[in-house]
Design a protein around this motif. Structure first.
Motif, PDB file in Angstrom:
ATOM      1  N   CYS A  74       0.871  -1.167   0.000  1.00 29.64           N
ATOM      2  CA  CYS A  74       0.000   0.000   0.000  1.00 29.64           C
ATOM      3  C   CYS A  74       0.910   1.219   0.000  1.00 29.64           C
ATOM      4  CB  CYS A  74      -0.893   0.029   1.229  1.00 29.64           C
ATOM      5  SG  CYS A  74      -1.836   1.556   1.340  1.00 29.64           S
ATOM      6  N   ALA A  75       0.699   2.116  -0.969  1.00 28.30           N
ATOM      7  CA  ALA A  75       1.603   3.256  -1.082  1.00 28.30           C
ATOM      8  C   ALA A  75       1.019   4.540  -0.515  1.00 28.30           C
ATOM      9  CB  ALA A  75       1.996   3.476  -2.536  1.00 28.30           C
ATOM     10  N   GLU A  76      -0.281   4.586  -0.256  1.00 28.15           N
ATOM     11  CA  GLU A  76      -0.860   5.819   0.286  1.00 28.15           C
ATOM     12  C   GLU A  76      -1.056   5.634   1.777  1.00 28.15           C
ATOM     13  OE1 GLU A  76      -2.033   8.852  -1.559  1.00 28.15           O
ATOM     14  OE2 GLU A  76      -1.677   9.350   0.537  1.00 28.15           O
TER      15      GLU A  76
ATOM     16  N   SER B 298       6.652   7.320  -2.860  1.00 23.11           N
ATOM     17  CA  SER B 298       7.767   6.460  -2.474  1.00 23.11           C
ATOM     18  C   SER B 298       8.865   7.357  -1.896  1.00 23.11           C
ATOM     19  CB  SER B 298       8.312   5.696  -3.678  1.00 23.11           C
ATOM     20  OG  SER B 298       9.120   6.555  -4.457  1.00 23.11           O
ATOM     21  N   TYR B 299       9.934   6.732  -1.421  1.00 20.64           N
ATOM     22  CA  TYR B 299      11.026   7.525  -0.869  1.00 20.64           C
ATOM     23  C   TYR B 299      11.716   8.398  -1.900  1.00 20.64           C
ATOM     24  CZ  TYR B 299      11.285   6.997   4.054  1.00 20.64           C
ATOM     25  OH  TYR B 299      11.013   7.153   5.382  1.00 20.64           O
ATOM     26  N   PHE B 300      11.494   8.101  -3.187  1.00 19.05           N
ATOM     27  CA  PHE B 300      12.056   8.963  -4.231  1.00 19.05           C
ATOM     28  C   PHE B 300      11.514  10.382  -4.078  1.00 19.05           C
ATOM     29  CE2 PHE B 300      12.602  10.753  -8.460  1.00 19.05           C
ATOM     30  CZ  PHE B 300      13.835  10.270  -8.840  1.00 19.05           C
TER      31      PHE B 300
ATOM     32  N   PRO C  88      20.618   8.533  -0.639  1.00 17.50           N
ATOM     33  CA  PRO C  88      20.212   7.119  -0.698  1.00 17.50           C
ATOM     34  C   PRO C  88      18.691   6.939  -0.789  1.00 17.50           C
ATOM     35  CG  PRO C  88      21.782   7.467   1.072  1.00 17.50           C
ATOM     36  CD  PRO C  88      21.393   8.819   0.577  1.00 17.50           C
ATOM     37  N   MET C  89      17.935   7.945  -0.359  1.00 12.42           N
ATOM     38  CA  MET C  89      16.482   7.788  -0.391  1.00 12.42           C
ATOM     39  C   MET C  89      15.943   7.649  -1.811  1.00 12.42           C
ATOM     40  SD  MET C  89      15.036  10.227   2.582  1.00 12.42           S
ATOM     41  CE  MET C  89      15.567  10.029   4.272  1.00 12.42           C
TER      42      MET C  89
ATOM     43  N   GLY D 238      11.298   0.372  -4.217  1.00 11.78           N
ATOM     44  CA  GLY D 238       9.952   0.030  -3.772  1.00 11.78           C
ATOM     45  C   GLY D 238       9.637   0.346  -2.330  1.00 11.78           C
ATOM     46  N   MET D 239      10.346   1.303  -1.722  1.00 15.60           N
ATOM     47  CA  MET D 239      10.015   1.645  -0.342  1.00 15.60           C
ATOM     48  C   MET D 239       8.994   2.774  -0.325  1.00 15.60           C
ATOM     49  SD  MET D 239      12.527   2.587   2.803  1.00 15.60           S
ATOM     50  CE  MET D 239      11.896   3.117   4.376  1.00 15.60           C
ATOM     51  N   PRO D 240       7.769   2.521   0.162  1.00 20.58           N
ATOM     52  CA  PRO D 240       6.783   3.597   0.234  1.00 20.58           C
ATOM     53  C   PRO D 240       7.160   4.568   1.343  1.00 20.58           C
ATOM     54  CG  PRO D 240       5.759   1.442   0.602  1.00 20.58           C
ATOM     55  CD  PRO D 240       7.232   1.275   0.717  1.00 20.58           C
ATOM     56  N   ARG D 241       6.726   5.825   1.230  1.00 19.82           N
ATOM     57  CA  ARG D 241       6.992   6.767   2.304  1.00 19.82           C
ATOM     58  C   ARG D 241       6.028   6.505   3.454  1.00 19.82           C
ATOM     59  NH1 ARG D 241       4.414  12.403  -0.029  1.00 19.82           N
ATOM     60  NH2 ARG D 241       5.147  13.242   1.943  1.00 19.82           N
TER      61      ARG D 241
END
Lengths: 234, 639
Positions: free
Chosen positions: A199-201, B409-411, B466-467, B474-477
């Motif tokens: 889940c991204a949100e 994402s962390y981007f 690195p973020m 694929g790391m979501p914020r």
């Protein structure tokens, strides 16, 4: 020894970047997106390199030293030609970037609105904090999504509560899952494997734990699996 | 932590308990030190002041305090994320969500905004030859309303009800169905109250710049920091009312049972539109003034006028205008259709053009100049490559189809920290080092300033570079943990190390301020060999700085005077009458009453709402009866 290996491999991971999930696509959509990422990155590196070269050059060459410190630089208002150059060149660069942007954005959207004839339909329901997948034959799975290789999959995305976002980095995406209105996403996985879904949100307390596994099987295996699951519930 | 008192058990989380102890102890220490040094009269002077320089200092001081608080939250976030499946202290689940929500909210609204508005207050009137802000009383009201809002958001933590829906407060998570606690009410009222202050500040800036420039200071001769302030103020005037409306509607949904963002007729997308119609211009609101600061600093320390002045001003205006046409790039994944998405992708890309013009103009200002590596210049030089990284990732993000991968994402986290720290925070540091002599008559130490710069900037890149990679992997914020198999451990671990370096840099800054006051280097009017009017007046800037009023005949008037007139500015024969400075307890009283009013709403106390509401309104009556213009006119008549 194992530890050293781990550290070394992590350092390599930082340097290489080729293992990054977004840049390791397993569907046409994700491939297009990965292409755009790399294409825009390459174009932007031209800009970045230009700025850095000028920056280092000017800062070094025109620094104050003991000899020149009482000098007064000549007055200079600007330079029409230079200013036109750095207005026009970026516009051209962006036009080059805009073409594939528009093309691929339209393609991805178009493929999400049409329904291909041989498509698999899966109802995806997001709720705090898990994913439920319902197949056409009534099979319901939680936190595990099984897909056939090389067949378009139409995801019907619905939310039971707040906004979530459906994301499988290697297959492309993402699409927000918004309560009150169904949204669709079509992906065609083209390689067998197990991929992460998330889940991204941000959706509340355990947003971080709202994940699922995506398992892509050959069409044969997929059919068998679906039948086996069907028998289980009967 | 549970404890017993009067046979009843109370629960308080250990982090809140620790914060209480820290605040009470440091409050007591501060009280003791102020009393011992006999500084209460000075504090009274600042609390009741309407003078632009002192108000500017108050803005900067409170911004620094909030910077420390939100910075500690950043470190907490980084510690929890340092290793996979971490279980550090209490910061999992809601506690972590609260930490990043208040980190974002405070950094944007109560650090970035007041740092810049504070510098505007200090420098803009002096740069344009104004004797004060156009409305000194309103200026004080602006500040105290800002502080009241900031205290509301900050105190929520101590009331164990921090906002927890992210700084963007997306509905329906932010409506009472999903977050019934008082936390998001604090968010709504805190931003609402400080928002009023910000709108008033913008009006004040516009009137000051339009009406109170020195004779001869045409708009085409105005330095670029006032220019960026003028454009920013217009952006505030248009964007902040949208936030006001959005928060109003959210308040109704949360408190009075309406359904704007949920249910059949409502839609959560409305919140996203409203929030980003405000939110994207807000990004430019906090970057344009920094651009102005860099323009002035780079020009001064290259001993050259800014290259391509006209195109710099036009670029500022175009960025401001385009800033209102790009908000949907925060919503590419909502599914608004390809036409909308590509339209906003193109407008977003276009912003790169005026920004690029500015970058090249700064580079060519330095070309053929004489570059002095003072601390403010170092921060400006650090800004250029850092901000360009943020700029190129910005263009990458504008590519709508690709953004569907980057989004949330962390981007994205990396991108906006590159622009906001690389732009706004470095700009504010440059401005503080640059104008510190004008504020206090002393310079900040150069050696400690360099420590500050190098620790902060190197730490910054180690933290945020690195973020980008974590995001692409694929790391979501906004996640409080991740698994070893996610392969993002190394990026996160490196980030955490960098964050502590930035923390050390900030400590060097605070130590620098302390040292500079302890062993002051008094400077004259013009410590940097400046070019603009503020360096022609004494340091610190007095209440009546321009006596006699200078006549401005060129751009960079002081520089011209130093080259051709032996440093003496030509004098104007007449000048616009100065705004009237007063001292008044009313602004802080009004803001205090607004805070009580807000708390009455947050805790649903109708009787207190009525009393505090009347209290707030009565300040309008009091103000009408004590207008200083009446008093001053009467005094003049009696003379």
């Amino acid at each position: 020894m194992r530890k050293i290996y781990m550290i070394l491999s992590s350092v390599l991971l930082i340097l290489s970047g080729c293992n990054l999930r977004v840049l390791d696509p397993k569907s046409q959509t994700a491939k297009d997106q990965s292409f755009l990422v790399q294409f825009s990155f390459a174009l932007m590196m031209i800009v970045f390199a230009t700025v850095i070269v000028l920056f280092v050059w000017f800062v070094w060459k025109y620094r104050q030293t003991e000899e020149n410190k009482h000098k007064i630089p000549e007055d200079e208002k600007g330079n029409r030609l230079f200013e036109i150059t750095w207005t026009v060149l970026p516009i051209i660069l962006l036009a080059v970037l805009a073409v594939p942007t528009i093309k691929i954005t339209y393609e991805i959207s178009a493929s999400s609105s049409a329904t291909p004839p041989n498509a698999v339909h899966i109802d995806v329901t997001a709720q705090q904090f898990s994913w439920t997948f319902e197949y056409q034959n009534g099979v319901v799975q939680t936190s595990e999504l099984v897909l056939p290789k090389d067949r378009p999959v139409v995801f019907h995305l619905n939310s039971d509560d707040v906004i979530h976002s459906f994301w499988v980095p290697k297959l492309g995406g993402k699409k927000d899952v918004i309560p009150g209105k169904e949204r669709r996403l079509i992906l065609t996985p083209d390689e067998v494997g197990t991929y992460q879904g998330k889940c991204a949100e941000f959706c509340g307390k355990d947003h971080a734990l709202m994940r699922f596994e995506t398992i892509v099987k050959t069409q044969e295996d997929y059919k068998q699996w679906l039948q086996k699951m069907k028998q289980k519930i009967e | 932590m549970t404890f017993y008192l009067f046979d009843r058990s109370f629960y308080i989380a250990s982090d809140v308990l620790l914060a209480y102890i820290t605040v009470i102890l440091s409050g007591a220490a501060l009280f003791y030190l102020i009393t011992k040094a006999n500084k209460w009269p000075t504090i009274k002077k600042y609390v009741t002041t309407t003078h632009h320089r002192k108000i500017g200092v108050l803005y900067l001081l409170s911004a620094t305090l909030f910077f420390i608080r939100a910075g500690i939250e950043a470190l907490i976030i980084r510690i929890q994320l340092a290793v996979p499946e971490n279980d550090w202290w209490v910061f999992q689940g809601d506690k972590f969500n609260e930490a990043f929500t208040t980190h974002g909210t405070i950094m944007i609204f109560f650090v970035a905004m007041p740092l810049l508005i504070g510098l505007m207050n200090v420098a803009v009137p002096l740069q344009i030859g104004a004797r004060d802000m156009a409305f000194p009383y309103m200026n004080a009201v602006s500040f105290w309303l800002f502080l009241a809002g900031a205290i509301l958001v900050n105190m929520s933590f101590f009331m164990t009800a921090s906002p927890n829906a992210g700084w963007t407060a997306y509905a329906p998570l932010s409506v009472s169905t999903y977050t019934p606690e008082a936390g998001n009410d604090y968010y709504v009222f805190g931003l609402q109250v400080s928002g009023i202050g910000t709108i008033l500040a913008a009006i004040n800036m516009i009137v000051t710049i339009v009406r109170h420039r020195a004779p001869g200071m045409k708009l085409t001769r105005m330095p670029l920091f006032p220019w960026s302030t003028l454009i920013t103020s217009f952006l505030i005037l248009i964007a902040f009312p949208v936030l006001t409306i959005a928060l109003y509607i959210l308040m109704f949904d949360r408190m009075f049972g309406t359904q704007f963002f949920t249910g059949e007729a409502g839609s959560p997308i409305y919140w996203q539109h409203l929030f980003w119609i405000f939110g994207h211009p807000e990004v430019y609101i906090i970057i344009l003034p920094a651009f102005g600061i860099f323009s002035d600093v780079i020009s001064t320390f290259s001993k050259k006028r800014v290259f391509g002045y006209t195109s710099m001003v036009i670029a500022l205006a175009i960025i401001g205008l385009l800033g209102f046409m790009v908000w949907v790039h925060h919503m590419f994944t909502v599914g608004l259709g390809p036409l909308v998405n590509t339209f906003f992708a193109i407008t977003t890309m276009l912003i790169a053009v005026p920004t690029g013009i500015k970058i090249f103009n700064w580079l060519f200002t330095m070309r053929k100049g004489l570059i002095r590596f003072t601390t403010p210049m170092l921060f400006s030089l650090g800004f250029i490559p850092t901000f360009v990284v943020g700029g190129v990732t910005g263009v990458m993000l504008s590519v709508a189809a690709a953004d569907m991968q980057y989004h949330d994402s962390y981007f994205v986290v990396a991108h906006f920290h590159y622009t906001m720290i690389g732009g706004t925070v470095l700009g504010a540091f440059a401005g503080i080092y640059y104008w510190f002599p004008k504020m206090f008559g002393i310079k900040l130490k150069d050696t400690l300033g360099k420590w500050h710069f190098w620790l902060f900037v190197i730490g910054f890149h180690i933290t945020f570079f690195p973020m980008h990679l974590a995001g692409l992997n694929g790391m979501p914020r906004r996640v409080y943990t991740y698994l070893p198999k996610d392969d993002v451990f190394i990026y996160n671990f490196v980030s955490t190390i960098g964050a502590f370096l930035m923390g050390l840099g900030t400590l060097a800054f605070i130590w620098n301020i302390y040292q500079s006051f302890k062993k002051p280097d008094y400077t004259g009017n013009d410590p940097w060999d400046g070019r603009t009017l503020e360096w022609s007046v004494p340091s610190p800037a007095p209440e009546h700085p321009f006596q006699p009023m200078p006549l401005v005949k060129t751009i960079d008037p002081l520089w011209e005077a130093k080259r051709n007139r032996g440093g003496k500015l030509p004098e104007a024969e007449s000048a616009r009458s100065a705004p009237i400075d007063v001292t008044s307890w009313q602004p802080i009283g009004l803001a205090g009453m607004m805070m009580v009013f807000s708390l009455a709403f947050i805790y649903h106390q109708t009787w207190l709402q009525i009393i505090a509401g009347i209290g707030v309104l009565s300040f309008f009556v009091i103000r009408n009866l004590t207008d200083e213009h009446v008093r001053v006119t009467r005094e003049e008549e009696n003379e």
